[in-house]
Write a protein that holds these residues in place. Structure first.
Motif, short mmCIF file in Angstrom:
data_model
loop_
_atom_site.label_atom_id
_atom_site.label_comp_id
_atom_site.label_asym_id
_atom_site.label_seq_id
_atom_site.Cartn_x
_atom_site.Cartn_y
_atom_site.Cartn_z
N GLU A 94 1.12 -1.34 -0.13
CA GLU A 94 -0.60 0.10 0.15
C GLU A 94 1.34 1.21 0.06
N VAL A 95 1.57 1.21 0.70
CA VAL A 95 3.08 2.30 1.05
C VAL A 95 3.34 2.54 -0.19
N TYR A 96 3.94 1.39 -0.95
CA TYR A 96 4.44 1.30 -2.62
C TYR A 96 3.51 2.32 -3.94
N GLN A 97 2.35 1.18 -4.08
CA GLN A 97 1.66 2.11 -4.25
C GLN A 97 0.95 3.19 -4.14
N GLU A 98 0.94 3.67 -3.14
CA GLU A 98 0.44 5.36 -3.28
C GLU A 98 1.58 6.08 -3.09
N VAL A 99 3.10 5.93 -2.49
CA VAL A 99 3.97 6.63 -2.03
C VAL A 99 5.16 6.83 -3.18
N VAL A 100 5.44 5.56 -2.77
CA VAL A 100 6.60 5.47 -3.49
C VAL A 100 7.02 5.32 -5.32
N LYS A 101 5.81 4.77 -5.03
CA LYS A 101 5.99 4.93 -6.68
C LYS A 101 5.45 5.72 -8.11
N ASN A 102 4.90 6.45 -6.95
CA ASN A 102 4.59 8.12 -7.88
C ASN A 102 5.57 9.11 -6.81
N MET A 103 6.98 9.13 -7.09
CA MET A 103 7.54 9.84 -5.81
C MET A 103 8.26 10.37 -7.22
N THR A 104 8.76 11.73 -7.44
CA THR A 104 9.47 12.18 -8.28
C THR A 104 11.15 11.83 -8.14
N THR A 105 12.11 12.58 -8.51
CA THR A 105 13.42 11.76 -8.45
C THR A 105 13.54 12.88 -7.38
N SER A 106 13.85 14.10 -7.55
CA SER A 106 14.26 15.12 -5.78
C SER A 106 13.19 14.92 -5.11
N LEU A 107 12.47 14.41 -4.48
CA LEU A 107 12.02 13.90 -3.12
C LEU A 107 12.32 12.50 -3.18
N ASP A 108 12.60 11.77 -3.86
CA ASP A 108 13.08 10.69 -3.55
C ASP A 108 14.73 10.79 -2.78
N GLN A 109 15.50 11.71 -3.50
CA GLN A 109 16.51 11.97 -2.78
C GLN A 109 16.83 12.51 -1.75
N GLU A 110 15.26 13.58 -0.90
CA GLU A 110 15.37 13.65 0.22
C GLU A 110 15.44 12.94 1.55
N TYR A 111 14.10 12.21 0.81
CA TYR A 111 14.69 10.93 2.09
C TYR A 111 15.59 10.15 1.94
N LEU A 112 16.18 9.90 0.91
CA LEU A 112 17.07 9.22 0.62
C LEU A 112 18.15 9.74 1.60
N SER A 113 18.05 11.01 1.79
CA SER A 113 19.32 11.61 2.80
C SER A 113 19.15 12.45 4.14
N LEU A 114 17.51 12.67 4.49
CA LEU A 114 17.66 12.06 5.75
C LEU A 114 18.37 10.40 7.01
N ARG A 115 17.97 9.74 5.74
CA ARG A 115 18.44 8.20 6.20
C ARG A 115 20.48 8.16 5.82
N GLY A 116 20.97 9.47 5.27
CA GLY A 116 21.93 9.69 4.43
C GLY A 116 22.92 8.47 3.53
N ALA A 117 21.96 8.02 3.26
CA ALA A 117 22.21 6.69 1.94
C ALA A 117 21.97 7.31 0.85
N ASN A 118 22.00 9.03 0.41
CA ASN A 118 22.25 9.39 -0.85
C ASN A 118 23.36 9.44 -1.70
N VAL A 119 22.31 9.24 -3.29
CA VAL A 119 24.11 9.50 -3.84
C VAL A 119 23.72 10.20 -5.12
N VAL A 120 24.83 11.25 -4.74
CA VAL A 120 25.05 12.69 -5.67
C VAL A 120 25.50 12.28 -6.65
N LEU A 121 24.88 12.73 -8.39
CA LEU A 121 25.62 12.39 -8.94
C LEU A 121 25.64 13.51 -9.78
N LYS A 122 27.23 14.14 -10.26
CA LYS A 122 27.26 15.06 -10.82
C LYS A 122 27.91 14.97 -12.51
#
Length: 122
Positions: A94-122
């Motif tokens: 349910e969480v996947y279908q409602e939130v994660v599947k429709n997430m934009t790239t910038s928003l998912d990077q913000e969630y990953l940065s909260l966990r310290g797992a974000n990857v910054v590509l140059k």
């Protein structure tokens, strides 16, 4: 004399047994953890050994054998699954279908940065 009384018979059969000790039992002495640590410290100091003083906060333990718990980035519940496209952990379908599947790239990077797992590509 006549027949022995019941009292006299009981005195004959009830007596100290050879397998039991007549010595009084010493009372057991239980020591709290603090006292055990203090006694151990005094013993080691009497032997002139170099050591770290054991305290409640300095006892060293090996790393745990249990696997590290992973939590959902959205709900905070146990994260059983991980999205292969963006790496976001989620709790259930349910969480996947409602939130994660429709997430934009910038928003998912913000969630990953909260966990310290974000990857910054140059």
């Amino acid at each position: 004399m006549g027949q022995p009384t019941l009292y006299e018979l009981s005195q004959i059969t009830v007596g100290p047994h050879s397998f039991k000790s007549n010595k009084p039992k010493a009372a057991r002495r239980f020591k709290p953890a603090r006292q055990l640590l203090t006694d151990e410290t005094k013993y080691l100091q009497s032997k002139n050994l170099k050591f770290d003083t054991p305290t409640y906060t300095s006892l060293v333990s090996p790393p745990t054998l249990k696997p590290i718990k992973k939590y959902c980035d959205i709900t905070g519940l146990e994260g059983k699954y991980k999205c292969p496209s963006n790496g976001i952990r989620f709790h259930d379908v349910e969480v996947y279908q409602e939130v994660v599947k429709n997430m934009t790239t910038s928003l998912d990077q913000e969630y990953l940065s909260l966990r310290g797992a974000n990857v910054v590509l140059k």
